[in-house]
Design an enzyme around this catalytic site. Structure first.
Site, PDB file in Angstrom:
ATOM      1  CD  GLU A   1      -2.710   1.252   0.373  1.00  0.00           C
ATOM      2  OE1 GLU A   1      -3.399   0.169   0.136  1.00  0.00           O
ATOM      3  OE2 GLU A   1      -2.723   2.085  -0.463  1.00  0.00           O
TER       4      GLU A   1
ATOM      5  CG  PHE B   1       8.748  13.793  -0.494  1.00  0.00           C
ATOM      6  CD1 PHE B   1       7.208  13.803  -0.870  1.00  0.00           C
ATOM      7  CD2 PHE B   1       9.088  12.906   0.648  1.00  0.00           C
ATOM      8  CE1 PHE B   1       6.356  13.429  -0.062  1.00  0.00           C
ATOM      9  CE2 PHE B   1       8.054  12.234   1.316  1.00  0.00           C
ATOM     10  CZ  PHE B   1       6.729  12.482   1.081  1.00  0.00           C
TER      11      PHE B   1
ATOM     12  CB  CYS C   1       5.217   4.932   6.902  1.00  0.00           C
ATOM     13  SG  CYS C   1       3.432   4.575   7.288  1.00  0.00           S
TER      14      CYS C   1
END
Ligand code: UGA
Length: 436
Positions: free
Chosen positions: A150, A251, A262
Site C-alpha cells: 500500500e 519531497f 512509516c
C-alpha cells in the site's frame, strides 16, 4: 458473482481500505481484536482524523455493504482477505515486529474457504510473504497468499486508495493475479499502471519507495546544513535543482525532517533485514539518512538555545504543530512533538498548539502543556516554533500575533511561512537552511 472481501486490522490502513473497497461495490467485513475500535467504526465514527474518510465510512455503512466485527469466524464468507495490521518497530531493536501479521493469518486460517486468497498489505521485511504462504500451505492448503503493498499517504488516504499512481501485486501464480485484477477492476479501468511481481519484489517495492522518499528529504536537509554553514538558502537551492525533471521538485521541502508511523521505522527495518540477508553494506547509507533526519530536530533546539539562552528555564516557548504532518492527527514519531518534549525536558515552559493532534499528543506526553486556541498558546512567548505546516498557521496575522507575545522571535521549522510578511511586522525570523 461479486467477490466478498474481509479486511483484517481496522487501523489507519484497514479502515481506509475497507471503506474504499465497499465504495467500489464489494461486500466488506472489517475485523479487529480491538472491541472499542470496532464499536466506534460500526457506529460510523472514525477513531482518527483523515479528511474525507469520515463521510465515506458513514455512507458505506448505510449501504449495508460495510460491517465490522471482532469475531474472526465472520470472514468465512469472504473470498479475498486483506491483512492490514501494523508492523511497528520492535521494542528491542530496529527490526519490524511481525506479531500482528502472523497472528492475523493464524486467526483467519481456520475459516478460509476453498480457493480463497489472503492478500498482505502491511509493510513487511522481505521474505515474510513466502514464510506466511508456507505456513498457510499447512494450515489452510486450499487457500493462497499474495502481497499487495500500500502506498497511501496520511491526509490523502481515500484519494491514494481509489486513484493510486500504481498497483503492485506480488503473486506466485496466474490465479492470484486474476483474483486481484477482479478486485481492482474499477481502479485499473482508470488507467492505473498494474505491476505484477514475485512475492519478494512486491515486498521490496514498498520499503524501497519509502527509503527513496526518506533519502530525498534527508538529502535536502543535508543541503540545508551546508547552506547554513556557507551562507546559502536551501529553499532557492531546492527550487533550482527541482526544475531538472530527473530530480523533481516534490519531497524537497527542507525542515525538521520526516516522522510518522512509516518512514522512520521502515528504513530501520529495511537495514535490519538487509543485515540478516548478508547485504548490510548496501543499506549502510540509510543509517546516515536516519542520522541527518534526527539532526534536523536537534538543529532547532540549538537555534533556540543560541538565541535565548543555554538555560531555558525562564523561557516560554509556543510550539505550533504536534502532528508529524498536517491534515492528520497522527503523532507517532512526530518531529514537532519530539522537539517540544526535548525543550520541555530542558526546563522551558512549552505550550503546544495543534488543530487536530492535541489529544493523541497529550496521551503521549501528558506533562506537556497544550492549548486549543493559538492566540492563548502564543501569549507571552519568548519564541514561536512553527513545526507542522498546517494551513491555519500560514494564515496567521504576524502583527496581531506580535501584540500577544513577549518577544517577536519565530523559528520556521518547515520553511512554509512568508518570511517577509513576518519580518515586515517586526519579527526576527530564523528559517532552517536559510541564512539571510
Ligand atoms: C509515507 C509515504 O509517503 C506513503 O507513500 C506510504 O504509503 C506511507 O508512508 C506508508 O508507508 O504507509 P506518510 O507517512 O503519510 O506516507 O507521510 P509522508 O507524506 O511521506 O511524509 C512523511 C514525513 O516527511 C512527514 O513528517 C513530512 O512532514 C516529512 N516531509 C515530507 C518533509 O520533511 N519534507 C518533504 O519534502 C516531504
Amino acid at each position: 458473482m461479486t467477490l466478498k472481501l474481509s479486511v483484517v486490522g481496522t487501523g489507519y490502513l484497514g479502515a481506509t481500505h475497507a471503506a474504499c473497497m465497499s465504495s467500489l461495490g464489494f461486500t466488506v467485513i472489517g475485523v479487529d481484536t480491538d472491541a472499542q475500535k470496532i464499536a466506534q467504526l460500526s457506529r460510523g465514527e472514525l477513531p482518527f482524523y483523515e479528511p474525507g474518510l469520515d463521510t465515506l465510512l458513514v455512507s458505506e455503512i448505510k449501504t449495508g455493504r460495510l460491517t465490522f466485527t471482532t469475531d474472526f469466524s465472520a470472514v468465512a464468507d469472504a473470498d479475498v482477505h486483506f491483512i492490514c495490521v501494523g508492523t511497528p518497530q520492535s521494542k528491542d531493536g530496529l527490526a519490524a515486529d511481525l506479531t500482528y501479521v502472523k497472528a492475523s493469518v493464524a486467526a483467519i486460517a481456520p475459516y478460509l474457504k476453498n480457493g480463497s486468497l489472503v492478500v498482505g498489505k502491511s509493510t513487511v521485511p522481505v521474505g515474510t510473504a513466502q514464510m506466511l504462504r508456507d505456513q498457510l500451505a499447512i494450515s489452510a492448503p486450499h487457500a493462497d497468499l499474495a502481497w499487495n503493498p500500500e502506498f497511501l499517504r496520511e491526509g490523502f488516504a481515500v484519494e491514494d486508495t481509489l486513484t493510486p499512481n500504481r498497483l503492485v501485486v506480488g503473486v506466485a501464480n496466474d490465479r492470484a493475479e486474476t483474483i486481484l485484477k477482479e478486485v481492482y477492476a474499477p481502479v485499473i479501468a482508470l488507467g492505473t499502471p498494474w505491476i505484477r511481481a514475485d512475492l519478494p519484489t512486491a515486498e521490496l517495492v514498498k520499503v524501497a519507495a519509502n527509503s527513496f522518499l526518506a533519502t530525498k528529504i534527508s538529502f535536502i536537509n543535508a543541503m540545508a546544513e551546508v547552506c547554513e554553514a556557507a551562507g546559502g538558502d536551501v529553499t532557492v537551492l531546492a527550487k533550482a535543482i527541482g526544475y531538472d525533471p530527473r530530480i523533481g521538485n516534490r519531497f524537497l521541502q527542507a525542515g525538521i525532517g520526516f516522522g510518522g508511523g512509516c518512514l522512520p521505522k521502515d528504513i530501520r527495518a529495511f537495514m535490519a533485514r538487509a543485515e540478516e540477508l548478508g547485504a548490510k553494506q548496501a543499506l549502510e547509507f540509510l543509517r546516515e539518512i536516519d542520522q541527518i533526519n534526527l539532526r534536523a530536530r536537534q538543529r532547532v533546539i540549538d537555534v533556540v538555545r543560541a538565541d535565548l539562552s543555554e538555560d531555558l528555564t525562564k523561557y516560554r516557548i509556543a510550539v505550533l504543530g504536534a502532528t508529524f504532518k498536517p491534515d492528520s492527527d497522527d503523532v507517532r514519531d512526530s518531529p514537532a512533538l519530539d522537539i517540544a518534549a526535548q525543550l520541555h525536558a530542558a526546563g522551558a515552559k512549552v505550550i503546544v498548539h495543534d488543530p487536530k493532534g492535541i489529544e493523541p499528543a497529550r496521551k503521549r506526553f501528558p506533562t506537556l502543556a497544550f492549548e486549543e486556541d493559538v492566540r492563548v498558546a502564543v501569549k507571552d512567548a519568548d519564541a514561536i516554533l512553527h513545526l507542522t505546516e498546517w494551513k491555519e498557521y500560514r494564515e496567521l496575522d504576524p502583527a496581531a500575533i506580535g501584540q500577544l507575545v513577549k518577544s517577536k522571535f519565530l523559528i520556521d521549522g518547515r520553511n512554509m511561512l512568508d518570511r517577509d510578511k513576518w519580518r515586515n511586522a517586526g519579527w526576527r525570523v530564523h528559517a532552517l537552511g536559510r541564512t539571510d
